[in-house]
Write a protein that holds these residues in place. Structure first.
Motif, PDB file in Angstrom:
ATOM      1  N   GLU A 220       0.854  -1.182   0.000  1.00 49.66           N
ATOM      2  CA  GLU A 220       0.000   0.000   0.000  1.00 49.66           C
ATOM      3  C   GLU A 220       0.894   1.237   0.000  1.00 49.66           C
ATOM      4  O   GLU A 220       1.931   1.265   0.671  1.00 49.66           O
ATOM      5  N   ILE A 221       0.476   2.257  -0.747  1.00 46.81           N
ATOM      6  CA  ILE A 221       1.173   3.538  -0.763  1.00 46.81           C
ATOM      7  C   ILE A 221       0.153   4.644  -0.563  1.00 46.81           C
ATOM      8  O   ILE A 221      -0.901   4.652  -1.205  1.00 46.81           O
ATOM      9  N   PHE A 222       0.475   5.555   0.351  1.00 50.16           N
ATOM     10  CA  PHE A 222      -0.374   6.719   0.596  1.00 50.16           C
ATOM     11  C   PHE A 222       0.439   7.983   0.318  1.00 50.16           C
ATOM     12  O   PHE A 222       1.647   8.025   0.573  1.00 50.16           O
ATOM     13  N   LEU A 223      -0.233   9.007  -0.172  1.00 53.10           N
ATOM     14  CA  LEU A 223       0.400  10.303  -0.418  1.00 53.10           C
ATOM     15  C   LEU A 223      -0.266  11.369   0.453  1.00 53.10           C
ATOM     16  O   LEU A 223      -1.469  11.301   0.732  1.00 53.10           O
ATOM     17  N   GLY A 224       0.512  12.354   0.859  1.00 51.85           N
ATOM     18  CA  GLY A 224      -0.003  13.486   1.637  1.00 51.85           C
ATOM     19  C   GLY A 224       1.058  14.539   1.778  1.00 51.85           C
ATOM     20  O   GLY A 224       2.197  14.361   1.331  1.00 51.85           O
ATOM     21  N   SER A 225       0.706  15.656   2.387  1.00 51.34           N
ATOM     22  CA  SER A 225       1.692  16.728   2.564  1.00 51.34           C
ATOM     23  C   SER A 225       2.115  16.891   4.011  1.00 51.34           C
ATOM     24  O   SER A 225       3.090  17.591   4.298  1.00 51.34           O
ATOM     25  N   ALA A 226       1.397  16.281   4.946  1.00 49.66           N
ATOM     26  CA  ALA A 226       1.674  16.499   6.359  1.00 49.66           C
ATOM     27  C   ALA A 226       2.670  15.485   6.913  1.00 49.66           C
ATOM     28  O   ALA A 226       2.646  14.314   6.543  1.00 49.66           O
ATOM     29  N   ASP A 227       3.551  15.965   7.811  1.00 51.17           N
ATOM     30  CA  ASP A 227       4.386  15.020   8.534  1.00 51.17           C
ATOM     31  C   ASP A 227       3.583  14.479   9.718  1.00 51.17           C
ATOM     32  O   ASP A 227       2.534  14.991  10.076  1.00 51.17           O
ATOM     33  N   LEU A 228       4.086  13.409  10.324  1.00 55.06           N
ATOM     34  CA  LEU A 228       3.328  12.748  11.388  1.00 55.06           C
ATOM     35  C   LEU A 228       3.691  13.339  12.746  1.00 55.06           C
ATOM     36  O   LEU A 228       4.228  12.669  13.625  1.00 55.06           O
ATOM     37  N   MET A 229       3.381  14.625  12.899  1.00 58.77           N
ATOM     38  CA  MET A 229       3.613  15.324  14.159  1.00 58.77           C
ATOM     39  C   MET A 229       2.279  15.457  14.894  1.00 58.77           C
ATOM     40  O   MET A 229       1.212  15.463  14.277  1.00 58.77           O
ATOM     41  N   PRO A 230       2.312  15.583  16.231  1.00 62.47           N
ATOM     42  CA  PRO A 230       1.060  15.713  16.991  1.00 62.47           C
ATOM     43  C   PRO A 230       0.158  16.833  16.482  1.00 62.47           C
ATOM     44  O   PRO A 230      -1.061  16.697  16.477  1.00 62.47           O
ATOM     45  N   ARG A 231       0.768  17.965  16.047  1.00 57.32           N
ATOM     46  CA  ARG A 231      -0.067  19.078  15.589  1.00 57.32           C
ATOM     47  C   ARG A 231      -0.917  18.677  14.377  1.00 57.32           C
ATOM     48  O   ARG A 231      -1.991  19.227  14.159  1.00 57.32           O
ATOM     49  N   ASN A 232      -0.401  17.736  13.572  1.00 57.56           N
ATOM     50  CA  ASN A 232      -1.140  17.288  12.396  1.00 57.56           C
ATOM     51  C   ASN A 232      -2.053  16.105  12.702  1.00 57.56           C
ATOM     52  O   ASN A 232      -3.131  15.975  12.130  1.00 57.56           O
ATOM     53  N   LEU A 233      -1.592  15.236  13.602  1.00 56.09           N
ATOM     54  CA  LEU A 233      -2.385  14.045  13.931  1.00 56.09           C
ATOM     55  C   LEU A 233      -3.554  14.374  14.850  1.00 56.09           C
ATOM     56  O   LEU A 233      -4.622  13.766  14.760  1.00 56.09           O
ATOM     57  N   ASP A 234      -3.357  15.354  15.741  1.00 59.00           N
ATOM     58  CA  ASP A 234      -4.350  15.614  16.780  1.00 59.00           C
ATOM     59  C   ASP A 234      -5.131  16.921  16.601  1.00 59.00           C
ATOM     60  O   ASP A 234      -6.277  17.012  17.021  1.00 59.00           O
TER      61      ASP A 234
ATOM     62  N   ARG B 175      -5.397  19.056  13.632  1.00 59.99           N
ATOM     63  CA  ARG B 175      -5.779  19.552  12.319  1.00 59.99           C
ATOM     64  C   ARG B 175      -6.500  18.464  11.538  1.00 59.99           C
ATOM     65  O   ARG B 175      -6.441  17.287  11.878  1.00 59.99           O
ATOM     66  N   VAL B 176      -7.156  18.888  10.480  1.00 61.95           N
ATOM     67  CA  VAL B 176      -7.717  17.939   9.527  1.00 61.95           C
ATOM     68  C   VAL B 176      -6.748  17.852   8.354  1.00 61.95           C
ATOM     69  O   VAL B 176      -6.552  18.820   7.626  1.00 61.95           O
ATOM     70  N   GLU B 177      -6.082  16.719   8.213  1.00 63.58           N
ATOM     71  CA  GLU B 177      -5.132  16.511   7.136  1.00 63.58           C
ATOM     72  C   GLU B 177      -5.630  15.355   6.260  1.00 63.58           C
ATOM     73  O   GLU B 177      -6.471  14.552   6.688  1.00 63.58           O
ATOM     74  N   VAL B 178      -5.119  15.271   5.059  1.00 62.57           N
ATOM     75  CA  VAL B 178      -5.584  14.264   4.107  1.00 62.57           C
ATOM     76  C   VAL B 178      -4.438  13.376   3.651  1.00 62.57           C
ATOM     77  O   VAL B 178      -3.375  13.871   3.253  1.00 62.57           O
TER      78      VAL B 178
END
Length: 454
Positions: free
Chosen positions: A368-382, A384-387
């Motif tokens: 499986e491969i996923f694409l996105g622009s966000a890194d896996l930091m708490p600010r993005n995981l908890d 914000r709404v990221e895709v």
């Protein structure tokens, strides 16, 4: 340990490591400093055009400013809160020690990059960033006239003694710590703020030219002098009748981390209003000084800024080299990257635009491969709404073998992450051709497109 396999059956797995063990993780602040070290390496890389190298050095400085305003301030808060609660935060203290140790390794490289490499190279190309003492008498007269008419009226020296409190010093402002010998009161300390509305580099007028050019876009070559050196050379106008004993540049960085409370701050606008004023004048987290500053002067600054000596950094280069970005405006295309063809590459804004992420999971053969622009930091995981979106199975071989494959073969910009958290540049092996994955992607854009049958 019992877990589920990709086929959905229960399997027994032994020898699973304890993922809570800190040895499996890199410290976030140290990792960030390693990233910024790679920016500094780009400033040193002779394969990059000269003015682009100057930009990288500027970016290194502006990155470090933000690092102190947000990340170091966070570490400092943990230490301060621990002291208030009579509980020493040993992890935060160790982080601060590691940060200083790493910066004491990086900052001399920053200084020598400017003093010994980029500044001499710019001179060879007709872009001369001079020290004031290098100017001729005629040059100094013209600049003094410019100083009197334009800069002098905006300067307000503030003294510090038993009758005058220590002046407030704004975030990232450049200042002069001035020692004067007053005939009546003896040695005194004063602070002069460098006006931020002027360019940090002042163009030295040529020949009979009277007007000081402010737009660098008009220039192909030129001579420049540092604004703080121009002011320091004319302090006699600010302190008439007093002997100037010394003028030493310094710069401070303040806490600018808004630190919103996700539970308490229901109204974001109100929270911003409450914090903006406080953080602009938040506690100091770094003091940068010229290497010539006497200890008695730095002691005055440290005491009144409530800083400890480990948060003071001396520099052999001009302070605040982020201001060098203005030199990139000079009209010298041969000293810059070739501009992108916007019609061919409409989504490539610039060469620093590298925020896409590819997440590849081997998944026991069911890739499986996923694409996105966000890194896996708490600010993005908890917070914000990221895709993240999955790549179609038809495109996985292309994404894996061509796009990921090319990046993993990079031997120009790629780094190897070492167990100690440092990174090591990868170089071509003997008889191996250089491969810059970013250049390859631009030159071969679209060549990996495939047509799927419906």
């Amino acid at each position: 340990m019992v877990t589920d396999s990709v086929e959905g059956t229960r399997v027994e797995v032994s020898g699973m490591p304890d993922l809570s063990d800190p040895c499996f993780y890199a410290d976030r602040e140290y990792s960030w400093l390693q990233f910024n070290a790679r920016v500094l390496e780009e400033a040193l890389d002779e394969r990059n055009p000269l003015l682009e190298r100057v930009k990288f050095l500027s970016i290194f400085g502006s990155n470090l400013d933000e690092f102190f305003m947000v990340r170091v301030s966070g570490v400092q808060k943990r230490i301060t809160e621990g002291i208030k609660e009579d509980c020493i935060d040993e992890v935060a203290q160790e982080q601060l020690r590691v940060i200083r140790e790493e910066l004491l390794r990086q900052l001399p490289i920053n200084d020598s990059c400017w003093n010994e490499i980029l500044e001499p190279a710019l001179r060879e190309n007709g872009i001369e960033v001079l020290n004031y003492f290098e100017l001729s008498g005629e040059d100094r007269e013209k600049l003094r006239d410019y100083f009197e008419r334009n800069i002098f009226p905006l300067l307000t020296p503030l003294g510090f003694d038993s009758g005058h409190p220590f002046p407030h010093i704004s975030n990232l402002s450049l200042n002069l710590a001035v020692l004067i010998d007053d005939p009546e009161y003896g040695e005194r300390f004063a602070r002069v703020k460098i006006p931020p509305m002027f360019s940090r580099l002042i163009v030295v007028p040529e020949g009979k030219q009277e007007k000081i050019i402010s737009s660098f876009e008009e220039l192909k070559t030129g001579r420049f002098v540092w604004l703080e050196q121009l002011i320091a050379a004319n302090l006699d106008l600010l302190f008439p009748g007093q002997r100037i004993l010394g003028a030493y540049p310094f710069r401070i960085t303040r806490d600018a981390d808004l630190g919103f409370d996700e539970d308490g701050d229901k109204d974001l606008l109100t929270a911003v209003k409450q914090r903006v004023g406080r953080n602009y004048f938040g506690p100091a987290v770094r003091l940068e000084t010229d290497y010539t500053m006497p200890e008695k002067v730095s002691d005055i600054l440290l005491k009144n800024l409530d800083l400890t000596r480990p948060l003071m950094f001396r520099s052999a280069a001009p302070l605040g080299l982020s201001s060098l970005m203005k030199l990139a405006q000079i009209d010298r295309p041969e000293l810059k990257y070739e501009p992108f063809e916007q019609k061919k590459h409409p989504r490539m804004a610039d060469r620093e635009n590298k925020h896409s992420r590819i997440y590849y999971f081997r998944n026991g053969g069911k890739e499986e491969i996923f694409l996105g622009s966000a890194d896996l930091m708490p600010r993005n995981l908890d917070n914000r709404v990221e895709v993240l979106f999955p790549v179609s199975q038809d495109y996985i071989p292309v994404m894996r073998d061509i796009i990921l494959g090319i990046h993993l073969k990079d031997n120009v910009k790629a780094r190897l992450l070492l167990p100690n958290g440092r990174t090591e540049r990868i170089y071509p092996q003997p008889e191996e051709e250089e491969l810059d994955s970013q250049v390859w992607m631009l030159e071969n854009r679209g060549s990996w497109d495939i047509k799927t049958e419906r």
